[in-house]
Design an enzyme around this catalytic site. Structure first.
Site, PDB file in Angstrom:
ATOM      1  N   ARG A 114       0.775  -1.338   0.038  1.00 62.20           N
ATOM      2  CA  ARG A 114       0.228   0.028   0.378  1.00 62.20           C
ATOM      3  C   ARG A 114       0.841   0.959  -0.183  1.00 62.20           C
ATOM      4  O   ARG A 114       1.796   1.043   1.065  1.00 62.20           O
ATOM      5  CB  ARG A 114      -0.788  -0.245   1.493  1.00 62.20           C
ATOM      6  CG  ARG A 114      -1.936   1.409   1.448  1.00 62.20           C
ATOM      7  CD  ARG A 114      -2.836   1.447   2.203  1.00 62.20           C
ATOM      8  NE  ARG A 114      -3.721   0.625   1.897  1.00 62.20           N
ATOM      9  CZ  ARG A 114      -5.075   0.705   2.371  1.00 62.20           C
ATOM     10  NH1 ARG A 114      -5.602   1.880   3.223  1.00 62.20           N
ATOM     11  NH2 ARG A 114      -6.594   0.016   2.109  1.00 62.20           N
ATOM     12  N   HIS A 141      -7.608   1.169  -6.484  1.00 60.67           N
ATOM     13  CA  HIS A 141      -7.745  -0.172  -5.187  1.00 60.67           C
ATOM     14  C   HIS A 141      -8.342  -1.453  -5.855  1.00 60.67           C
ATOM     15  O   HIS A 141      -9.624  -2.347  -5.409  1.00 60.67           O
ATOM     16  CB  HIS A 141      -8.254   0.962  -4.074  1.00 60.67           C
ATOM     17  CG  HIS A 141      -8.244   0.267  -2.773  1.00 60.67           C
ATOM     18  ND1 HIS A 141      -7.534  -1.348  -2.343  1.00 60.67           N
ATOM     19  CD2 HIS A 141      -9.317   0.541  -1.709  1.00 60.67           C
ATOM     20  CE1 HIS A 141      -7.699  -1.541  -1.184  1.00 60.67           C
ATOM     21  NE2 HIS A 141      -8.707  -0.180  -0.289  1.00 60.67           N
ATOM     22  N   GLN A 144      -9.930  -4.088  -3.581  1.00 57.21           N
ATOM     23  CA  GLN A 144     -11.901  -3.280  -2.994  1.00 57.21           C
ATOM     24  C   GLN A 144     -12.560  -3.774  -3.809  1.00 57.21           C
ATOM     25  O   GLN A 144     -13.996  -4.356  -3.260  1.00 57.21           O
ATOM     26  CB  GLN A 144     -11.230  -2.356  -2.573  1.00 57.21           C
ATOM     27  CG  GLN A 144     -12.441  -1.599  -2.085  1.00 57.21           C
ATOM     28  CD  GLN A 144     -13.225  -1.772  -1.087  1.00 57.21           C
ATOM     29  OE1 GLN A 144     -11.781  -1.685   0.323  1.00 57.21           O
ATOM     30  NE2 GLN A 144     -13.719  -1.860  -0.612  1.00 57.21           N
ATOM     31  N   ASP A 235     -17.192   6.826  -1.282  1.00 55.08           N
ATOM     32  CA  ASP A 235     -15.831   7.171  -0.832  1.00 55.08           C
ATOM     33  C   ASP A 235     -15.767   7.935  -0.662  1.00 55.08           C
ATOM     34  O   ASP A 235     -16.450   9.977  -0.468  1.00 55.08           O
ATOM     35  CB  ASP A 235     -15.046   6.132  -1.578  1.00 55.08           C
ATOM     36  CG  ASP A 235     -13.405   6.643  -1.009  1.00 55.08           C
ATOM     37  OD1 ASP A 235     -13.330   6.067   0.217  1.00 55.08           O
ATOM     38  OD2 ASP A 235     -12.627   6.170  -2.193  1.00 55.08           O
ATOM     39  N   CYS A 275     -16.573   1.826   1.087  1.00 56.74           N
ATOM     40  CA  CYS A 275     -15.041   0.935   0.991  1.00 56.74           C
ATOM     41  C   CYS A 275     -14.643   1.284   2.704  1.00 56.74           C
ATOM     42  O   CYS A 275     -13.859   0.300   3.089  1.00 56.74           O
ATOM     43  CB  CYS A 275     -14.612   1.606   0.050  1.00 56.74           C
ATOM     44  SG  CYS A 275     -13.949   2.631   0.069  1.00 56.74           S
ATOM     45  N   ARG A 303     -13.737  -8.654   1.566  1.00 60.35           N
ATOM     46  CA  ARG A 303     -12.306  -7.578   1.163  1.00 60.35           C
ATOM     47  C   ARG A 303     -11.647  -9.574   2.241  1.00 60.35           C
ATOM     48  O   ARG A 303     -10.452  -9.554   1.543  1.00 60.35           O
ATOM     49  CB  ARG A 303     -11.899  -7.098   2.490  1.00 60.35           C
ATOM     50  CG  ARG A 303     -12.633  -5.486   2.260  1.00 60.35           C
ATOM     51  CD  ARG A 303     -12.248  -5.051   0.638  1.00 60.35           C
ATOM     52  NE  ARG A 303     -11.045  -5.551   0.330  1.00 60.35           N
ATOM     53  CZ  ARG A 303     -10.033  -4.331   1.220  1.00 60.35           C
ATOM     54  NH1 ARG A 303     -10.084  -3.078   2.105  1.00 60.35           N
ATOM     55  NH2 ARG A 303      -8.366  -4.406   0.620  1.00 60.35           N
TER      56      ARG A 303
HETATM   57  N1   CP Z   1     -11.310   0.092   2.615  1.00 62.62           N
HETATM   58  C1   CP Z   1     -10.262  -0.190   3.105  1.00 62.62           C
HETATM   59  O1   CP Z   1      -9.084  -0.489   2.312  1.00 62.62           O
HETATM   60  O2   CP Z   1      -9.579  -0.054   4.713  1.00 62.62           O
HETATM   61  P1   CP Z   1      -9.012   0.439   4.568  1.00 62.62           P
HETATM   62  O3   CP Z   1      -8.303   1.823   5.019  1.00 62.62           O
HETATM   63  O4   CP Z   1      -8.863  -0.075   6.349  1.00 62.62           O
HETATM   64  O5   CP Z   1      -6.781  -1.055   4.252  1.00 62.62           O
HETATM   65  N1  NVA Z   2      -9.812   6.666  -0.858  1.00 64.04           N
HETATM   66  C1  NVA Z   2      -9.902   6.272  -0.303  1.00 64.04           C
HETATM   67  C2  NVA Z   2      -9.819   5.094   0.026  1.00 64.04           C
HETATM   68  C3  NVA Z   2      -9.330   4.011   1.225  1.00 64.04           C
HETATM   69  C4  NVA Z   2      -9.836   2.687   2.035  1.00 64.04           C
HETATM   70  C5  NVA Z   2      -8.384   7.112   0.098  1.00 64.04           C
HETATM   71  O1  NVA Z   2      -7.365   6.643  -0.721  1.00 64.04           O
HETATM   72  O2  NVA Z   2      -8.159   7.266   1.158  1.00 64.04           O
END
Ligand code: CP
Ligand code: NVA
Length: 318
Positions: A114, A141, A144, A235, A275, A303
């Site tokens: 990530r 993502h 997701q 989101d 999400c 997930r």
């Molecule tokens: N939806 C999601 O990716 O959540 P986190 O940021 O908690 O991993």
């Molecule tokens: N769009 C958001 C998703 C978090 C799971 C971010 O990137 O912060």
């Protein structure tokens, strides 16, 4: 959904040893089979033991769901996870990515990363000799999106022909929904304020991949976007790394809140998805999160099942 074990395995054979950096890294049949396998793992129809394989997590952004669901997925596959927090590894002191990726490949069987730039992930995948998974970048993502479409499939059955309306920022989550949805034949209708549209390159890519005549549209009016949709998704308005834009975004997105009035314009049996993490009272109301149409916590659970399927496929454990 009724695919036999051998059929699922045959459809996923090509994913063995591959990276999953984008929703476009799975073909139509691979993406479909991943959802089938995820559903089988969830129901208990399938159990997979990969032996003692090791997943390395490299997360430079915060995470609850992705981090924990990957750890649990790996444990359920008989493996283990090592959390390689960059602040406590030599990565944080500037060890080159090309060295880190090669060294970690000697210890780990798969890496989930990530980070901010998609290019960093691409570089990891280039230097690593084990599969690399996108656990969220600024661009996409994809894990997701697998969970999201599994949730839609559970609720409404066969995906081709269904419509998902996404209200809000044209961000990483929207991009993966567009690409993955296109592959699965789901119509995607994005509604966002001017200046916050998804990248035009991703829009073109999604349209070029679309199956079953699925349409990928970008509109401004949320009411128009949700009309007839089977799922209404949103989101946060400011993603990780955009915190300083929060105020500016709050005014730009003020009329893009998913509330019950907006849900009432969707299909009668439409589900609400997010999400998470969510900002109640901004992009979605507490009423919708807690309401009868919400499948947000099933989505979060999915997930786990989707990533368990993905890990098994990439490590060839079928
Ligand atoms: N939806 C999601 O990716 O959540 P986190 O940021 O908690 O991993
Ligand atoms: N769009 C958001 C998703 C978090 C799971 C971010 O990137 O912060």
């Amino acid at each position: 959904m009724t695919m036999a074990v051998e059929e699922v395995a045959a459809s996923l054979i090509g994913l063995r040893g591959r990276d999953y950096l984008s929703s476009a890294d799975g073909s139509v049949s691979e993406t479909t089979a991943l959802l089938t396998l995820a559903a089988q793992l969830k129901s208990g129809d399938r159990q997979i033991d990969l032996g003692n394989r090791i997943l390395g997590l490299i997360f430079t952004k915060a995470s609850t769901r992705t981090r924990v669901s990957f750890q649990v997925a790996m444990a359920r596959l008989g493996g283990q996870t090592i959390d390689l927090n960059p602040t406590v590894t030599q990565l944080g002191r500037g060890e080159p990515l090309r060295d880190t990726a090669r060294v970690l490949s000697r210890y780990c069987d798969v890496l989930a990363i990530r980070t901010f730039a998609q290019q960093e992930l691409v570089d990891y995948a280039h230097w690593a000799s084990v599969p690399v998974i996108n656990a969220l970048t600024d661009l996409e993502h994809p894990c997701q999106a697998l969970a999201d479409f599994l949730t839609m499939q559970e609720e409404h059955g066969e995906l081709p022909g269904q419509t998902l309306a996404y209200i809000g920022d044209g961000n990483n989550v929207a991009h993966s929904l567009m690409i993955c949805g296109a592959l699965l034949g789901v119509n995607i209708c994005i509604s966002c304020p001017e200046g916050f549209e998804p990248l035009s390159g991703v829009l073109e890519q999604a349209r070029s991949l679309a199956q079953h005549d699925a349409t990928i549209e970008v509109l401004t009016d949320p009411v128009q976007a949700v009309a007839g949709a089977q799922a209404v998704y949103t989101d946060v308005w400011a993603s990780m790394g955009q915190e300083q834009e929060q105020m500016e975004r709050e005014s730009a997105f003020a009329s893009f809140c998913v509330d019950q009035a907006l849900m009432d314009h969707a299909a009668k049996d439409a589900i609400a998805l997010h999400c998470l993490p969510a900002h109640r009272g901004e992009e979605i109301t507490a009423e919708v999160i807690e309401g009868a149409s919400s499948r947000i916590f099933d989505q979060a659970e999915n997930r786990l099942h989707a990533q368990q399927a993905l890990l098994a496929a990439l490590m060839g454990g079928l």
